[in-house]
Design a protein around this motif. Structure first.
Motif, PDB file in Angstrom:
ATOM      1  N   LEU A 191       7.716 -29.180  30.026  1.00  0.00           N
ATOM      2  CA  LEU A 191       6.917 -29.645  31.152  1.00  0.00           C
ATOM      3  C   LEU A 191       6.717 -28.530  32.164  1.00  0.00           C
ATOM      4  CD1 LEU A 191       8.494 -33.152  31.799  1.00  0.00           C
ATOM      5  CD2 LEU A 191       6.387 -32.637  30.591  1.00  0.00           C
ATOM      6  N   GLY A 192       5.501 -28.442  32.689  1.00  0.00           N
ATOM      7  CA  GLY A 192       5.208 -27.482  33.741  1.00  0.00           C
ATOM      8  C   GLY A 192       5.296 -28.139  35.106  1.00  0.00           C
ATOM      9  N   ALA A 193       5.018 -27.360  36.132  1.00  0.00           N
ATOM     10  CA  ALA A 193       5.097 -27.865  37.506  1.00  0.00           C
ATOM     11  C   ALA A 193       4.137 -29.030  37.722  1.00  0.00           C
ATOM     12  CB  ALA A 193       4.805 -26.747  38.494  1.00  0.00           C
ATOM     13  N   ASP A 194       2.923 -28.909  37.173  1.00  0.00           N
ATOM     14  CA  ASP A 194       1.951 -29.998  37.336  1.00  0.00           C
ATOM     15  C   ASP A 194       2.433 -31.270  36.654  1.00  0.00           C
ATOM     16  OD1 ASP A 194       0.258 -28.431  38.820  1.00  0.00           O
ATOM     17  OD2 ASP A 194      -0.983 -27.843  37.099  1.00  0.00           O
ATOM     18  N   ASP A 195       3.107 -31.110  35.497  1.00  0.00           N
ATOM     19  CA  ASP A 195       3.630 -32.273  34.783  1.00  0.00           C
ATOM     20  C   ASP A 195       4.705 -32.973  35.607  1.00  0.00           C
ATOM     21  OD1 ASP A 195       2.009 -31.826  32.477  1.00  0.00           O
ATOM     22  OD2 ASP A 195       3.424 -30.281  31.828  1.00  0.00           O
ATOM     23  N   PHE A 196       5.614 -32.185  36.200  1.00  0.00           N
ATOM     24  CA  PHE A 196       6.660 -32.774  37.042  1.00  0.00           C
ATOM     25  C   PHE A 196       6.042 -33.488  38.233  1.00  0.00           C
ATOM     26  CE2 PHE A 196       9.751 -29.729  35.092  1.00  0.00           C
ATOM     27  CZ  PHE A 196      10.630 -30.678  34.625  1.00  0.00           C
ATOM     28  N   ASP A 197       5.050 -32.845  38.834  1.00  0.00           N
ATOM     29  CA  ASP A 197       4.385 -33.439  39.985  1.00  0.00           C
ATOM     30  C   ASP A 197       3.737 -34.770  39.595  1.00  0.00           C
ATOM     31  OD1 ASP A 197       3.789 -33.184  42.757  1.00  0.00           O
ATOM     32  OD2 ASP A 197       1.695 -32.781  42.214  1.00  0.00           O
ATOM     33  N   ARG A 198       3.094 -34.812  38.434  1.00  0.00           N
ATOM     34  CA  ARG A 198       2.466 -36.067  37.971  1.00  0.00           C
ATOM     35  C   ARG A 198       3.517 -37.139  37.694  1.00  0.00           C
ATOM     36  NH1 ARG A 198      -1.186 -32.589  35.504  1.00  0.00           N
ATOM     37  NH2 ARG A 198      -0.055 -32.535  33.551  1.00  0.00           N
ATOM     38  N   LEU A 199       4.647 -36.744  37.111  1.00  0.00           N
ATOM     39  CA  LEU A 199       5.710 -37.717  36.840  1.00  0.00           C
ATOM     40  C   LEU A 199       6.275 -38.299  38.136  1.00  0.00           C
ATOM     41  CD1 LEU A 199       7.697 -35.981  33.953  1.00  0.00           C
ATOM     42  CD2 LEU A 199       6.400 -38.115  33.819  1.00  0.00           C
ATOM     43  N   ILE A 200       6.527 -37.440  39.104  1.00  0.00           N
ATOM     44  CA  ILE A 200       7.066 -37.916  40.384  1.00  0.00           C
ATOM     45  C   ILE A 200       6.042 -38.800  41.078  1.00  0.00           C
ATOM     46  CG2 ILE A 200       7.805 -37.191  42.684  1.00  0.00           C
ATOM     47  CD1 ILE A 200       9.089 -34.733  41.321  1.00  0.00           C
ATOM     48  N   GLU A 201       4.767 -38.403  41.043  1.00  0.00           N
ATOM     49  CA  GLU A 201       3.725 -39.208  41.676  1.00  0.00           C
ATOM     50  C   GLU A 201       3.597 -40.572  40.987  1.00  0.00           C
ATOM     51  OE1 GLU A 201       1.177 -40.377  44.438  1.00  0.00           O
ATOM     52  OE2 GLU A 201       2.268 -38.498  44.496  1.00  0.00           O
ATOM     53  N   ALA A 202       3.697 -40.602  39.665  1.00  0.00           N
ATOM     54  CA  ALA A 202       3.642 -41.878  38.944  1.00  0.00           C
ATOM     55  C   ALA A 202       4.823 -42.766  39.314  1.00  0.00           C
ATOM     56  CB  ALA A 202       3.619 -41.623  37.430  1.00  0.00           C
ATOM     57  N   ALA A 203       5.991 -42.161  39.478  1.00  0.00           N
ATOM     58  CA  ALA A 203       7.171 -42.945  39.884  1.00  0.00           C
ATOM     59  C   ALA A 203       6.976 -43.486  41.291  1.00  0.00           C
ATOM     60  CB  ALA A 203       8.425 -42.072  39.811  1.00  0.00           C
ATOM     61  N   ARG A 204       6.409 -42.687  42.187  1.00  0.00           N
ATOM     62  CA  ARG A 204       6.146 -43.166  43.555  1.00  0.00           C
ATOM     63  C   ARG A 204       5.164 -44.321  43.542  1.00  0.00           C
ATOM     64  NH1 ARG A 204       3.812 -39.306  47.199  1.00  0.00           N
ATOM     65  NH2 ARG A 204       4.089 -40.941  48.722  1.00  0.00           N
ATOM     66  N   ARG A 205       4.112 -44.221  42.729  1.00  0.00           N
ATOM     67  CA  ARG A 205       3.133 -45.311  42.656  1.00  0.00           C
ATOM     68  C   ARG A 205       3.778 -46.577  42.115  1.00  0.00           C
ATOM     69  NH1 ARG A 205      -0.295 -41.214  40.903  1.00  0.00           N
ATOM     70  NH2 ARG A 205      -0.080 -41.868  38.741  1.00  0.00           N
ATOM     71  N   ALA A 206       4.673 -46.419  41.136  1.00  0.00           N
ATOM     72  CA  ALA A 206       5.357 -47.586  40.575  1.00  0.00           C
ATOM     73  C   ALA A 206       6.243 -48.253  41.623  1.00  0.00           C
ATOM     74  CB  ALA A 206       6.190 -47.179  39.354  1.00  0.00           C
TER      75      ALA A 206
END
Length: 140
Positions: free
Chosen positions: A5-20
């Motif tokens: 995973l790259g930085a953008d992938d981590f950012d997307r994962l964290i953002e998805a968790a925040r939305r959830a």
């Protein structure tokens, strides 16, 4: 997989968790039906507690007409003891199923996202510095 995973992938994962978490705040998951009824031995006071999104709460309190015969101090003590027994019972029946503080979790995820973005920026700057130094040495 995480190593890929790259930085953008981590950012997307964290953002998805925040939305959830934010979605769960508006539509909390259904809690199990946990309730406990308590009564004094004579049945003068009955209290029913349930598990809610805010934790154990008193759902009902019933006083037998015989309660009128008690003085206010004795009745207050009996009510207090019975209500606490009902609340303790629902907490025990819930098996420690605490309702998460979703607002705090969302804030923590946001803080983690900011921290990881900052740290990645520092890391990227350090890599850039190393590459510039290597370029200078190669040119010399």
């Amino acid at each position: 997989m995480i190593g890929d995973l790259g930085a953008d992938d981590f950012d997307r994962l964290i953002e998805a968790a925040r939305r959830a978490v934010e979605a769960a705040q508006t539509e909390p998951p259904a809690l199990p039906d946990v309730r406990h009824e308590a009564a004094d031995p004579e049945g003068t006071v009955r209290a029913t507690a349930v598990l809610t999104g805010e934790g154990p709460r008193l759902q009902s309190l019933r006083l037998n007409p015989r309660a009128r015969r008690l003085d206010s101090g004795d009745l207050a003590e009996l009510v207090l003891r019975t209500v606490n027994e009902a609340l303790d019972g629902v907490s025990a029946a819930a098996g420690g199923q605490a309702v998460p503080n979703l607002a705090a979790l969302s804030a923590e995820l946001h803080e983690l996202q900011q921290f990881s973005a900052d740290r990645f920026g520092v890391f990227a700057d350090a890599i850039g510095d190393v590459l510039r130094q290597l370029d200078k040495r190669i040119e010399e």
